[in-house]
Design an enzyme around this catalytic site. Structure first.
Site, PDB file in Angstrom:
ATOM      1  N   ARG A 105      33.683  42.592  30.458  1.00  0.00           N
ATOM      2  CA  ARG A 105      32.994  43.466  31.419  1.00  0.00           C
ATOM      3  C   ARG A 105      33.900  44.656  31.700  1.00  0.00           C
ATOM      4  O   ARG A 105      35.029  44.477  32.149  1.00  0.00           O
ATOM      5  CB  ARG A 105      32.688  42.686  32.703  1.00  0.00           C
ATOM      6  CG  ARG A 105      32.111  43.549  33.784  1.00  0.00           C
ATOM      7  CD  ARG A 105      31.650  42.765  35.013  1.00  0.00           C
ATOM      8  NE  ARG A 105      31.264  43.740  36.013  1.00  0.00           N
ATOM      9  CZ  ARG A 105      31.859  43.921  37.187  1.00  0.00           C
ATOM     10  NH1 ARG A 105      32.855  43.124  37.567  1.00  0.00           N
ATOM     11  NH2 ARG A 105      31.463  44.861  37.996  1.00  0.00           N
ATOM     12  N   HIS A 148      31.839  51.781  39.019  1.00  0.00           N
ATOM     13  CA  HIS A 148      32.842  50.932  39.658  1.00  0.00           C
ATOM     14  C   HIS A 148      33.740  51.853  40.493  1.00  0.00           C
ATOM     15  O   HIS A 148      34.947  51.954  40.251  1.00  0.00           O
ATOM     16  CB  HIS A 148      33.612  50.122  38.615  1.00  0.00           C
ATOM     17  CG  HIS A 148      34.279  48.883  39.142  1.00  0.00           C
ATOM     18  ND1 HIS A 148      34.090  47.625  38.600  1.00  0.00           N
ATOM     19  CD2 HIS A 148      35.137  48.699  40.159  1.00  0.00           C
ATOM     20  CE1 HIS A 148      34.825  46.739  39.259  1.00  0.00           C
ATOM     21  NE2 HIS A 148      35.474  47.364  40.219  1.00  0.00           N
ATOM     22  N   GLU A 193      29.593  46.162  43.403  1.00  0.00           N
ATOM     23  CA  GLU A 193      29.893  45.926  44.816  1.00  0.00           C
ATOM     24  C   GLU A 193      29.522  47.104  45.718  1.00  0.00           C
ATOM     25  O   GLU A 193      30.399  47.755  46.311  1.00  0.00           O
ATOM     26  CB  GLU A 193      31.378  45.577  44.984  1.00  0.00           C
ATOM     27  CG  GLU A 193      31.806  44.338  44.224  1.00  0.00           C
ATOM     28  CD  GLU A 193      33.222  43.885  44.565  1.00  0.00           C
ATOM     29  OE1 GLU A 193      33.946  44.608  45.269  1.00  0.00           O
ATOM     30  OE2 GLU A 193      33.595  42.777  44.121  1.00  0.00           O
ATOM     31  N   ASN A 319      30.367  38.568  42.549  1.00  0.00           N
ATOM     32  CA  ASN A 319      31.840  38.565  42.634  1.00  0.00           C
ATOM     33  C   ASN A 319      32.232  37.776  43.877  1.00  0.00           C
ATOM     34  O   ASN A 319      31.735  38.070  44.976  1.00  0.00           O
ATOM     35  CB  ASN A 319      32.394  39.986  42.786  1.00  0.00           C
ATOM     36  CG  ASN A 319      32.112  40.849  41.559  1.00  0.00           C
ATOM     37  OD1 ASN A 319      31.616  40.381  40.537  1.00  0.00           O
ATOM     38  ND2 ASN A 319      32.443  42.133  41.663  1.00  0.00           N
ATOM     39  N   GLU A 377      32.984  38.481  38.646  1.00  0.00           N
ATOM     40  CA  GLU A 377      34.410  38.535  39.010  1.00  0.00           C
ATOM     41  C   GLU A 377      34.773  37.307  39.823  1.00  0.00           C
ATOM     42  O   GLU A 377      34.059  36.932  40.753  1.00  0.00           O
ATOM     43  CB  GLU A 377      34.755  39.752  39.886  1.00  0.00           C
ATOM     44  CG  GLU A 377      34.814  41.065  39.179  1.00  0.00           C
ATOM     45  CD  GLU A 377      35.161  42.218  40.117  1.00  0.00           C
ATOM     46  OE1 GLU A 377      35.879  42.007  41.127  1.00  0.00           O
ATOM     47  OE2 GLU A 377      34.694  43.331  39.845  1.00  0.00           O
TER      48      GLU A 377
HETATM   49  C1  FCB Z   1      36.773  43.542  43.711  1.00  0.00           C
HETATM   50  C2  FCB Z   1      36.683  44.747  42.825  1.00  0.00           C
HETATM   51  C3  FCB Z   1      37.657  44.735  41.678  1.00  0.00           C
HETATM   52  C4  FCB Z   1      39.000  44.158  42.071  1.00  0.00           C
HETATM   53  C5  FCB Z   1      38.832  42.850  42.800  1.00  0.00           C
HETATM   54  C6  FCB Z   1      40.114  42.184  43.202  1.00  0.00           C
HETATM   55  O1  FCB Z   1      36.291  43.864  44.979  1.00  0.00           O
HETATM   56  O2  FCB Z   1      35.394  44.864  42.276  1.00  0.00           O
HETATM   57  O3  FCB Z   1      37.744  46.035  41.171  1.00  0.00           O
HETATM   58  O4  FCB Z   1      39.711  45.072  42.769  1.00  0.00           O
HETATM   59  O5  FCB Z   1      38.040  43.035  43.941  1.00  0.00           O
END
Ligand code: FCB
Length: 471
Positions: A105, A148, A193, A319, A377
């Protein structure tokens, strides 16, 4: 001495240690992770790894601007060089493939691929073409996130996500990228996010662009979700064979006591972290409890917006990192009450795998139309050091094993979860925490750019090899 040992362990293809069946990572025999079609991969993001911020026509992003302001990022770090992935991408792809990881990803830097007038920047686009073509040659499943967090600064100068027009500019960007990259992307995620972009970026100012106003946060969220909703049909038209989705971070909030006020506080925490994003996407409306927490912050919503935002998704990326224990703040909201004596990571985040399982099962109950899920994530930061060429990241190995067990439990409870991406492939620029917090399964020495495979990555590789051998 260290150099002799590192010659063995930091090459791109380390010899896989044989380990014992009872190694600290391999899932139990009845785990759904043994299913061959459960995708196991790793994730990164453009600003966190690429560097080369002034090369080949890349324009400044809000993170270049923000990280240049003293005090915004730990130690004054910036993404100017990061992991130098823009120049080292070929070796990084080799490394990914040598670890046997099946999915990758990555995200595209919007300011790299379009100029301020919206015209394509050929050199930037070609970088992603080369990268994605190579990943496909290696048989790696590609998940591409369009946003992102690295918004072009020129759009922020016109209001950024507070300006509705940014959503339409995003749809133009999605149009360009999906025309250019169709056929090399297995799954498109519009946004990463939106909670962080809206709340940390415009609500409390911890992230770029650094504004702090609850009303800004709700309006920015609306425009982010609108951008997503406008982009999905464009992606469907230009690249019909790929999956389309969005990535949301989710948070577990637990009440500090049995009191009704604390229970309500935990509920509001989850409304603010989860329902704020998932309700508009999956129910077509904002949760009204959000405006109890932040009275008077209702965003301006135009006719048809909620239908645009709630168009069906092929997948939902989730995530997950930690839980927050909360109590009532005595007014409308909640306050954090950190628990004593619990396991924490280098970020100070509590290790709490049950939160992932419980949230996933809860979402299935709440949203009858919950799409298939990918964990896009999950991972942890630790203060990893290379010793004699090795990085023994014991806590991470245990963290990953326990979180994968939580995923397995959610699958067994009926949640359709199709894959899991480790955050992150390699140590990188951890936003406001700079380079100090190391999330990678590969260690990066920022003074030499040397990559060293951590023990966690070796064990994931070993498991994937065993799984392949069984198939
Ligand atoms: C998330 C982000 C990623 C990374 C992790 C630890 O919030 O998407 O980029 O920083 O945390």
């Amino acid at each position: 001495m260290a150099n002799d040992a590192s010659a063995v362990f930091d090459t791109l293809s380390p010899a896989v240690s044989k380990g014992s069946p009872a190694d600290p990572f391999t899932p139990p025999a009845d785990s759904s992770l043994w299913r061959k079609n459960f995708l196991l991969g790793a994730a990164t993001a453009s600003y966190q790894i690429e560097g080369a911020v002034n090369e080949d026509g890349r324009l400044p992003s809000i993170w270049d601007t923000f990280s240049a302001i003293p005090g915004k990022v730990l130690a004054g770090d910036t993404g100017a060089v990061a992991c130098d992935h823009y120049h080292r991408w070929e070796a990084d792809v080799e490394m990914l493939a040598s670890l046997g990881l099946e999915g990758y990803r990555l995200s595209i830097a919007w300011p790299r691929v379009m100029d301020a007038a919206g015209a394509p920047n050929r050199k930037g686009i070609d970088f992603y073409k080369r990268l994605l073509n190579r990943l496909k040659e290696k048989g790696i499943t590609t998940f591409v996130t369009l946003y992102h967090w690295d918004l072009p600064q020129h759009l922020e100068d016109r209001g950024g996500w507070l300006n509705r027009d940014t959503a339409y500019r995003f749809a133009d960007y999605a149009d360009l990228m999906s025309c250019e990259l169709a056929g090399t992307v297995d799954a498109w995620a519009t946004l990463n996010e939106p909670w962080c972009s809206a709340y940390l970026g415009y609500g409390n100012g911890h992230h770029a662009p650094g504004l702090a106003n609850d009303r800004f946060a709700t309006q920015a969220m609306h425009h982010l979700l609108l951008a997503h909703g406008l982009a999905v049909p464009v992606l469907r038209t230009n690249d019909p064979a790929s999956q389309k989705g969005i990535v949301a971070n989710i948070g577990r909030g637990t009440p500090n006591s049995d009191s009704a006020a604390d229970q309500r506080a935990a509920h509001l925490f989850e409304v603010q972290h989860n329902a704020w994003i998932l309700d508009p996407l999956l129910k077509g409306s904002y949760p009204q409890d959000l405006f109890e927490l932040w009275p008077g912050t209702e965003p301006l919503v135009l006719d048809g917006d909620m239908e645009t935002i709630s168009a069906p998704l092929d997948f939902l990326g989730i995530n997950y990192y930690f839980r927050t224990n909360v109590a009532s703040d005595g007014a409308h909201g909640f306050r954090d009450v950190p628990l004593e004596g619990v396991e924490r990571t280098q970020m100070g985040w509590e290790v709490y795998p049950d939160g992932l399982r419980d949230l996933l099962i809860g979402f299935k109950e709440t949203y009858h139309n919950l799409p298939p899920i990918y964990i896009t994530e999950n991972g942890m930061a630790s203060d990893d050091e290379v010793t004699d060429g090795r990085v023994d990241d014991t806590q991470r190995i245990s963290f990953l094993k326990r979180h994968l067990a939580a995923v397995d439990q959610a699958i067994k409870a009926g949640v359709d979860i199709r894959g899991y991406f480790l955050w992150s492939l390699m140590d990188n620029f951890e936003w406001a925490f700079g380079y100090e917090r190391r999330f990678g399964v590969v260690h990066v020495d920022y003074s030499t750019q040397k990559r060293t495979i951590k023990r966690s990555a070796e064990l994931v590789e070993k498991f994937l090899q065993e799984r392949k051998a069984k198939a």
